[in-house]
Scaffold this active site. Structure first.
Site, PDB file in Angstrom:
ATOM      1  N   GLN A 129       0.856  -1.194   0.000  1.00  0.00           N
ATOM      2  CA  GLN A 129       0.000   0.000   0.000  1.00  0.00           C
ATOM      3  C   GLN A 129       0.887   1.236   0.000  1.00  0.00           C
ATOM      4  O   GLN A 129       1.737   1.397   0.874  1.00  0.00           O
ATOM      5  CB  GLN A 129      -0.890  -0.012   1.241  1.00  0.00           C
TER       6      GLN A 129
ATOM      7  N   GLU B  39      -9.146  -2.290   6.692  1.00  0.00           N
ATOM      8  CA  GLU B  39      -8.004  -2.566   7.559  1.00  0.00           C
ATOM      9  C   GLU B  39      -8.427  -2.589   9.022  1.00  0.00           C
ATOM     10  O   GLU B  39      -7.943  -3.405   9.809  1.00  0.00           O
ATOM     11  CB  GLU B  39      -6.929  -1.502   7.350  1.00  0.00           C
TER      12      GLU B  39
END
Length: 402
Positions: free
Chosen positions: A134, A253
Protein backbone atom coordinates in the site's frame (compact mmCIF):
# COMPACT_ATOMS: atom_id res chain seq x y z
CA UNK A 1 -17.13 -14.76 27.60
CA UNK A 2 -15.57 -16.53 24.63
CA UNK A 3 -15.99 -15.52 21.00
CA UNK A 4 -16.69 -19.00 19.78
CA UNK A 5 -19.29 -19.54 22.48
CA UNK A 6 -20.79 -16.10 21.97
CA UNK A 7 -21.01 -16.11 18.18
CA UNK A 8 -21.16 -19.77 17.22
CA UNK A 9 -24.75 -19.88 18.41
CA UNK A 10 -26.45 -20.82 15.15
CA UNK A 11 -26.24 -24.13 13.26
CA UNK A 12 -24.53 -22.35 10.36
CA UNK A 13 -21.78 -20.91 12.58
CA UNK A 14 -21.27 -24.18 14.42
CA UNK A 15 -20.92 -26.00 11.08
CA UNK A 16 -18.45 -23.38 9.84
CA UNK A 17 -16.36 -23.59 13.00
CA UNK A 18 -16.30 -27.38 13.10
CA UNK A 19 -15.40 -27.66 9.41
CA UNK A 20 -12.53 -25.21 9.84
CA UNK A 21 -11.24 -26.87 12.99
CA UNK A 22 -11.28 -30.30 11.35
CA UNK A 23 -9.36 -28.93 8.37
CA UNK A 24 -6.79 -27.25 10.63
CA UNK A 25 -6.32 -30.49 12.56
CA UNK A 26 -5.34 -32.18 9.28
CA UNK A 27 -3.28 -29.48 7.59
CA UNK A 28 -1.74 -27.20 10.24
CA UNK A 29 1.43 -29.21 10.74
CA UNK A 30 4.23 -28.29 13.13
CA UNK A 31 6.29 -26.63 10.38
CA UNK A 32 3.69 -23.86 10.17
CA UNK A 33 2.98 -23.34 13.88
CA UNK A 34 3.88 -19.79 14.91
CA UNK A 35 6.07 -19.04 17.90
CA UNK A 36 3.81 -16.99 20.21
CA UNK A 37 6.78 -14.66 20.77
CA UNK A 38 7.52 -14.19 17.08
CA UNK A 39 7.08 -10.71 15.67
CA UNK A 40 3.51 -10.83 14.26
CA UNK A 41 4.51 -8.40 11.51
CA UNK A 42 7.56 -10.43 10.47
CA UNK A 43 7.80 -10.53 6.68
CA UNK A 44 11.32 -11.49 5.68
CA UNK A 45 13.51 -14.55 5.57
CA UNK A 46 12.11 -17.71 7.12
CA UNK A 47 9.03 -15.94 8.48
CA UNK A 48 8.13 -14.67 5.00
CA UNK A 49 8.50 -18.07 3.39
CA UNK A 50 6.51 -19.81 6.14
CA UNK A 51 3.65 -17.32 5.83
CA UNK A 52 3.62 -17.58 2.04
CA UNK A 53 3.65 -21.38 2.14
CA UNK A 54 0.81 -21.38 4.67
CA UNK A 55 -1.26 -19.09 2.46
CA UNK A 56 -0.85 -21.54 -0.42
CA UNK A 57 -2.06 -24.38 1.83
CA UNK A 58 -5.09 -22.27 2.79
CA UNK A 59 -5.69 -21.51 -0.89
CA UNK A 60 -5.52 -25.14 -1.92
CA UNK A 61 -7.99 -26.01 0.83
CA UNK A 62 -10.44 -23.25 -0.09
CA UNK A 63 -9.82 -21.33 3.16
CA UNK A 64 -8.28 -18.11 1.90
CA UNK A 65 -10.19 -14.87 1.42
CA UNK A 66 -13.19 -16.41 3.14
CA UNK A 67 -14.76 -12.95 3.54
CA UNK A 68 -14.63 -12.28 -0.22
CA UNK A 69 -17.74 -12.92 -2.32
CA UNK A 70 -17.86 -16.41 -3.79
CA UNK A 71 -17.78 -15.08 -7.37
CA UNK A 72 -14.32 -13.63 -6.65
CA UNK A 73 -12.89 -16.80 -5.12
CA UNK A 74 -13.96 -16.42 -1.49
CA UNK A 75 -16.64 -18.12 0.57
CA UNK A 76 -18.91 -15.13 1.04
CA UNK A 77 -18.40 -15.45 4.79
CA UNK A 78 -20.34 -13.19 7.11
CA UNK A 79 -18.56 -10.90 9.56
CA UNK A 80 -19.18 -13.42 12.34
CA UNK A 81 -17.77 -16.26 10.23
CA UNK A 82 -14.70 -14.28 9.25
CA UNK A 83 -14.08 -13.36 12.88
CA UNK A 84 -14.49 -16.99 13.85
CA UNK A 85 -11.98 -17.91 11.14
CA UNK A 86 -9.36 -15.42 12.39
CA UNK A 87 -9.71 -16.39 16.05
CA UNK A 88 -9.80 -20.14 15.41
CA UNK A 89 -6.64 -19.93 13.28
CA UNK A 90 -4.95 -17.73 15.89
CA UNK A 91 -5.77 -20.08 18.76
CA UNK A 92 -4.46 -23.01 16.71
CA UNK A 93 -1.12 -21.23 16.23
CA UNK A 94 -1.44 -20.67 12.48
CA UNK A 95 0.70 -17.88 11.02
CA UNK A 96 -0.89 -14.90 9.32
CA UNK A 97 -1.02 -15.30 5.51
CA UNK A 98 1.72 -13.28 3.83
CA UNK A 99 -0.53 -11.34 1.44
CA UNK A 100 -2.45 -9.69 4.26
CA UNK A 101 -2.53 -6.28 2.52
CA UNK A 102 -3.90 -7.82 -0.64
CA UNK A 103 -6.40 -9.99 1.20
CA UNK A 104 -7.76 -7.50 3.71
CA UNK A 105 -7.36 -4.15 1.97
CA UNK A 106 -6.60 -4.22 -1.76
CA UNK A 107 -8.83 -7.15 -2.67
CA UNK A 108 -12.04 -5.77 -1.11
CA UNK A 109 -11.22 -2.35 -2.61
CA UNK A 110 -10.85 -3.76 -6.13
CA UNK A 111 -14.02 -5.80 -5.69
CA UNK A 112 -15.93 -2.61 -4.91
CA UNK A 113 -14.16 -0.02 -7.07
CA UNK A 114 -12.02 -1.90 -9.61
CA UNK A 115 -12.56 -2.42 -13.32
CA UNK A 116 -12.98 -5.95 -14.73
CA UNK A 117 -9.34 -5.82 -15.82
CA UNK A 118 -8.24 -4.91 -12.29
CA UNK A 119 -10.49 -7.56 -10.77
CA UNK A 120 -8.73 -10.12 -12.96
CA UNK A 121 -5.78 -9.62 -10.58
CA UNK A 122 -7.75 -11.01 -7.62
CA UNK A 123 -7.00 -14.76 -8.06
CA UNK A 124 -3.25 -14.17 -7.71
CA UNK A 125 -3.86 -12.28 -4.45
CA UNK A 126 -5.55 -15.36 -3.04
CA UNK A 127 -2.82 -17.74 -4.19
CA UNK A 128 0.02 -15.41 -3.03
CA UNK A 129 1.48 -15.46 -6.53
CA UNK A 130 1.27 -11.66 -6.53
CA UNK A 131 2.24 -9.75 -3.37
CA UNK A 132 0.72 -6.31 -2.79
CA UNK A 133 1.77 -3.26 -0.83
CA UNK A 134 0.00 0.00 0.00
CA UNK A 135 1.53 3.29 -1.15
CA UNK A 136 -0.25 5.88 0.99
CA UNK A 137 2.07 7.39 3.64
CA UNK A 138 4.76 9.93 2.75
CA UNK A 139 7.67 11.52 4.68
CA UNK A 140 5.55 14.60 5.51
CA UNK A 141 2.14 12.94 5.23
CA UNK A 142 1.91 9.90 7.46
CA UNK A 143 -1.12 10.40 9.64
CA UNK A 144 -2.38 13.32 7.51
CA UNK A 145 -3.00 11.82 4.08
CA UNK A 146 -4.50 15.08 2.93
CA UNK A 147 -0.95 16.46 2.84
CA UNK A 148 0.48 13.98 0.33
CA UNK A 149 2.56 15.47 -2.50
CA UNK A 150 3.10 12.55 -4.86
CA UNK A 151 1.56 13.72 -8.11
CA UNK A 152 0.11 11.87 -11.09
CA UNK A 153 -0.12 13.91 -14.28
CA UNK A 154 -2.31 12.77 -17.12
CA UNK A 155 -0.53 12.61 -20.46
CA UNK A 156 -1.91 13.36 -23.92
CA UNK A 157 -2.17 9.63 -24.69
CA UNK A 158 -4.27 9.00 -21.55
CA UNK A 159 -1.45 7.49 -19.52
CA UNK A 160 -0.28 8.89 -16.18
CA UNK A 161 3.22 10.01 -15.13
CA UNK A 162 3.80 9.69 -11.39
CA UNK A 163 6.56 11.29 -9.32
CA UNK A 164 6.98 11.39 -5.56
CA UNK A 165 8.06 9.42 -2.51
CA UNK A 166 6.28 7.00 -0.20
CA UNK A 167 7.49 5.65 3.14
CA UNK A 168 6.69 3.02 5.80
CA UNK A 169 5.64 0.66 3.03
CA UNK A 170 5.07 -2.81 4.46
CA UNK A 171 6.15 -5.68 2.16
CA UNK A 172 7.73 -3.11 -0.16
CA UNK A 173 10.81 -5.17 -1.16
CA UNK A 174 8.66 -8.25 -1.85
CA UNK A 175 5.70 -6.53 -3.50
CA UNK A 176 4.81 -7.03 -7.15
CA UNK A 177 1.98 -4.48 -7.22
CA UNK A 178 0.98 -1.52 -5.08
CA UNK A 179 -2.15 0.52 -4.44
CA UNK A 180 -1.06 4.16 -4.81
CA UNK A 181 -2.72 7.34 -3.56
CA UNK A 182 -1.55 10.38 -5.55
CA UNK A 183 -2.60 13.94 -6.18
CA UNK A 184 -4.27 14.60 -9.54
CA UNK A 185 -6.20 17.81 -8.83
CA UNK A 186 -4.90 21.37 -8.76
CA UNK A 187 -5.10 21.91 -4.98
CA UNK A 188 -1.68 21.38 -3.33
CA UNK A 189 -3.21 19.80 -0.20
CA UNK A 190 -6.49 18.41 1.05
CA UNK A 191 -8.55 15.32 0.35
CA UNK A 192 -10.09 16.60 -2.88
CA UNK A 193 -8.21 15.94 -6.07
CA UNK A 194 -6.66 12.64 -4.98
CA UNK A 195 -6.78 9.50 -7.12
CA UNK A 196 -5.94 5.82 -6.59
CA UNK A 197 -3.86 3.74 -8.99
CA UNK A 198 -2.47 0.23 -9.41
CA UNK A 199 1.34 0.43 -9.70
CA UNK A 200 3.70 -2.22 -11.05
CA UNK A 201 6.47 -2.23 -8.44
CA UNK A 202 8.95 -3.50 -11.05
CA UNK A 203 8.21 -0.70 -13.54
CA UNK A 204 11.00 1.66 -14.69
CA UNK A 205 11.33 4.58 -12.29
CA UNK A 206 10.25 2.64 -9.17
CA UNK A 207 13.00 2.32 -6.53
CA UNK A 208 12.42 0.44 -3.26
CA UNK A 209 14.83 0.87 -0.35
CA UNK A 210 14.46 -1.13 2.85
CA UNK A 211 14.34 0.76 6.15
CA UNK A 212 16.51 -0.92 8.77
CA UNK A 213 14.73 -0.95 12.13
CA UNK A 214 16.27 -0.89 15.60
CA UNK A 215 15.95 -4.66 15.92
CA UNK A 216 17.68 -5.25 12.59
CA UNK A 217 14.57 -6.04 10.54
CA UNK A 218 13.53 -4.37 7.31
CA UNK A 219 9.76 -4.84 7.48
CA UNK A 220 9.22 -1.41 5.95
CA UNK A 221 10.66 0.47 3.02
CA UNK A 222 10.68 3.81 1.29
CA UNK A 223 9.57 3.93 -2.33
CA UNK A 224 10.71 6.50 -4.88
CA UNK A 225 8.64 7.13 -8.00
CA UNK A 226 10.53 8.99 -10.73
CA UNK A 227 8.27 9.70 -13.72
CA UNK A 228 6.72 6.25 -13.49
CA UNK A 229 4.37 5.78 -16.44
CA UNK A 230 1.06 4.10 -15.60
CA UNK A 231 -1.45 2.92 -18.22
CA UNK A 232 -4.78 4.70 -18.41
CA UNK A 233 -6.54 1.66 -16.95
CA UNK A 234 -4.37 1.81 -13.79
CA UNK A 235 -6.85 4.29 -12.27
CA UNK A 236 -9.01 2.74 -9.52
CA UNK A 237 -12.39 4.45 -9.27
CA UNK A 238 -13.10 7.89 -10.69
CA UNK A 239 -10.37 10.52 -11.20
CA UNK A 240 -10.03 12.94 -8.27
CA UNK A 241 -12.19 10.62 -6.13
CA UNK A 242 -9.32 8.69 -4.60
CA UNK A 243 -10.19 9.69 -1.05
CA UNK A 244 -13.43 7.68 -1.28
CA UNK A 245 -11.42 4.68 -2.46
CA UNK A 246 -8.75 5.20 0.23
CA UNK A 247 -11.25 5.46 3.08
CA UNK A 248 -12.84 2.25 1.86
CA UNK A 249 -9.41 0.60 1.92
CA UNK A 250 -8.60 1.87 5.43
CA UNK A 251 -12.04 0.81 6.66
CA UNK A 252 -11.31 -2.78 5.67
CA UNK A 253 -8.00 -2.57 7.56
CA UNK A 254 -9.68 -1.57 10.83
CA UNK A 255 -12.72 -3.86 10.77
CA UNK A 256 -11.33 -7.23 11.85
CA UNK A 257 -7.56 -7.24 11.20
CA UNK A 258 -6.70 -6.86 14.90
CA UNK A 259 -8.59 -10.09 15.74
CA UNK A 260 -5.62 -12.07 14.44
CA UNK A 261 -3.51 -10.47 17.22
CA UNK A 262 -5.65 -11.66 20.15
CA UNK A 263 -4.28 -15.16 20.57
CA UNK A 264 -0.61 -14.19 20.16
CA UNK A 265 -0.97 -11.26 22.58
CA UNK A 266 -2.51 -13.46 25.29
CA UNK A 267 0.16 -16.12 24.68
CA UNK A 268 2.92 -13.53 25.01
CA UNK A 269 1.37 -12.28 28.25
CA UNK A 270 1.31 -15.85 29.56
CA UNK A 271 5.00 -16.24 28.67
CA UNK A 272 5.61 -13.02 30.59
CA UNK A 273 4.11 -14.64 33.69
CA UNK A 274 6.68 -17.40 33.26
CA UNK A 275 9.46 -14.82 33.46
CA UNK A 276 7.85 -13.23 36.50
CA UNK A 277 7.69 -16.58 38.29
CA UNK A 278 11.45 -17.04 38.37
CA UNK A 279 13.25 -16.90 41.73
CA UNK A 280 14.47 -13.49 42.81
CA UNK A 281 11.92 -11.40 40.93
CA UNK A 282 10.88 -8.37 42.97
CA UNK A 283 7.23 -8.16 44.01
CA UNK A 284 6.53 -4.87 42.14
CA UNK A 285 7.81 -6.36 38.89
CA UNK A 286 5.80 -9.54 39.43
CA UNK A 287 2.68 -7.46 40.10
CA UNK A 288 3.29 -5.49 36.93
CA UNK A 289 3.49 -8.72 34.87
CA UNK A 290 0.21 -9.92 36.37
CA UNK A 291 -1.41 -6.56 35.53
CA UNK A 292 -0.19 -6.88 31.93
CA UNK A 293 -1.63 -10.40 31.70
CA UNK A 294 -4.99 -9.13 32.95
CA UNK A 295 -4.87 -6.29 30.41
CA UNK A 296 -4.23 -8.83 27.63
CA UNK A 297 -7.34 -10.77 28.68
CA UNK A 298 -9.36 -7.55 28.71
CA UNK A 299 -8.04 -6.68 25.25
CA UNK A 300 -9.27 -10.04 23.93
CA UNK A 301 -12.69 -9.79 25.60
CA UNK A 302 -13.11 -6.16 24.57
CA UNK A 303 -12.50 -7.18 20.98
CA UNK A 304 -15.14 -9.88 21.20
CA UNK A 305 -17.61 -7.38 22.64
CA UNK A 306 -16.99 -4.97 19.77
CA UNK A 307 -17.33 -7.73 17.22
CA UNK A 308 -20.58 -8.98 18.72
CA UNK A 309 -21.93 -5.44 18.44
CA UNK A 310 -20.79 -5.19 14.81
CA UNK A 311 -22.55 -8.45 13.97
CA UNK A 312 -25.74 -6.91 15.37
CA UNK A 313 -25.18 -3.85 13.18
CA UNK A 314 -24.25 -1.62 16.10
CA UNK A 315 -21.33 0.77 16.58
CA UNK A 316 -19.19 0.02 19.61
CA UNK A 317 -16.39 1.95 21.27
CA UNK A 318 -14.68 -1.41 21.73
CA UNK A 319 -14.10 -1.66 17.98
CA UNK A 320 -12.49 1.77 17.77
CA UNK A 321 -10.22 1.21 20.77
CA UNK A 322 -8.77 -2.15 19.66
CA UNK A 323 -5.95 -0.87 17.45
CA UNK A 324 -4.86 1.69 20.05
CA UNK A 325 -5.19 -0.78 22.92
CA UNK A 326 -3.07 -3.39 21.15
CA UNK A 327 -0.23 -0.97 20.43
CA UNK A 328 -0.07 0.39 23.98
CA UNK A 329 -0.53 -3.02 25.60
CA UNK A 330 2.24 -4.75 23.67
CA UNK A 331 4.63 -1.90 24.35
CA UNK A 332 3.98 -2.14 28.11
CA UNK A 333 4.17 -5.93 28.00
CA UNK A 334 7.63 -5.97 26.45
CA UNK A 335 8.84 -3.13 28.66
CA UNK A 336 7.87 -5.30 31.65
CA UNK A 337 9.78 -8.20 30.10
CA UNK A 338 12.85 -5.97 29.83
CA UNK A 339 12.60 -5.10 33.54
CA UNK A 340 12.36 -8.79 34.40
CA UNK A 341 15.30 -9.80 32.20
CA UNK A 342 17.62 -7.01 33.29
CA UNK A 343 20.82 -6.69 31.25
CA UNK A 344 19.83 -9.63 29.03
CA UNK A 345 17.17 -7.40 27.50
CA UNK A 346 19.96 -5.62 25.61
CA UNK A 347 21.21 -8.78 23.90
CA UNK A 348 19.69 -9.15 20.45
CA UNK A 349 20.48 -11.99 18.06
CA UNK A 350 23.92 -11.25 16.62
CA UNK A 351 24.89 -9.31 19.77
CA UNK A 352 24.79 -12.49 21.83
CA UNK A 353 27.87 -14.51 22.68
CA UNK A 354 26.96 -17.96 21.33
CA UNK A 355 29.49 -19.61 23.68
CA UNK A 356 27.68 -18.55 26.82
CA UNK A 357 25.16 -21.40 26.54
CA UNK A 358 22.10 -19.19 26.70
CA UNK A 359 19.35 -19.66 24.11
CA UNK A 360 18.55 -16.69 21.94
CA UNK A 361 15.11 -15.30 22.73
CA UNK A 362 13.04 -12.59 21.08
CA UNK A 363 12.08 -10.40 24.05
CA UNK A 364 14.56 -7.63 23.29
CA UNK A 365 13.73 -7.59 19.59
CA UNK A 366 10.01 -7.40 20.39
CA UNK A 367 10.63 -4.52 22.78
CA UNK A 368 12.19 -2.51 19.96
CA UNK A 369 9.57 -3.56 17.40
CA UNK A 370 6.69 -2.64 19.72
CA UNK A 371 7.59 1.03 19.54
CA UNK A 372 6.50 1.00 15.93
CA UNK A 373 3.19 -0.74 16.68
CA UNK A 374 1.89 2.49 18.22
CA UNK A 375 2.62 4.26 14.93
CA UNK A 376 1.85 1.96 12.01
CA UNK A 377 -1.73 1.79 10.76
CA UNK A 378 -2.51 5.15 12.39
CA UNK A 379 -0.64 6.57 15.37
CA UNK A 380 -2.01 6.28 18.89
CA UNK A 381 -2.68 10.03 18.82
CA UNK A 382 -4.72 9.70 15.62
CA UNK A 383 -6.61 6.74 17.09
CA UNK A 384 -7.53 8.89 20.11
CA UNK A 385 -8.74 11.66 17.81
CA UNK A 386 -10.93 9.21 15.91
CA UNK A 387 -12.33 7.79 19.15
CA UNK A 388 -13.15 11.28 20.40
CA UNK A 389 -14.89 12.30 17.18
CA UNK A 390 -16.63 9.07 16.17
CA UNK A 391 -17.64 7.69 19.57
CA UNK A 392 -17.57 10.51 22.11
CA UNK A 393 -18.85 13.15 19.70
CA UNK A 394 -16.18 15.68 20.68
CA UNK A 395 -15.71 18.70 18.38
CA UNK A 396 -12.66 18.82 16.18
CA UNK A 397 -9.89 21.09 17.39
CA UNK A 398 -9.96 24.26 15.27
CA UNK A 399 -6.77 25.11 13.41
CA UNK A 400 -4.88 28.09 14.84
CA UNK A 401 -5.41 31.34 13.00
CA UNK A 402 -2.71 32.33 10.53
Amino acid sequence: MHLRADLASTPELVKFRDELQAWLDRHLTQEFISDPLADPTGAEGEAFERRRAWQKVLHDGGWIGVHWPAEYGGRGATLAEYALFLVTCGEAGAPEPINVIGLNMVGPTLIEHGTPLQQALLPEILSAETIWCQLFSEPEAGSDLGAIRTRARKQADGRWAVSGQKVWTSLGPAADLGLLLARTGEAPTGFRGLSCFVVDMHAPGVTVRGLRQMGGQTHFSEVFLDDVVLPADALVGAPDDGWSVATNTLGHERTTAILSRHASTVQAASALLGLAGRPGVRAPDRDRAVADWIEAQLFRLNGYRGLAAAVRGQTSAATWTQRMQWGLLTRRLFETAARLRGADALLLGDARNESDGRDDDPWGTLLLASRGWTIGGGTTEIQRNMLGEKILGLPRQPKPAG
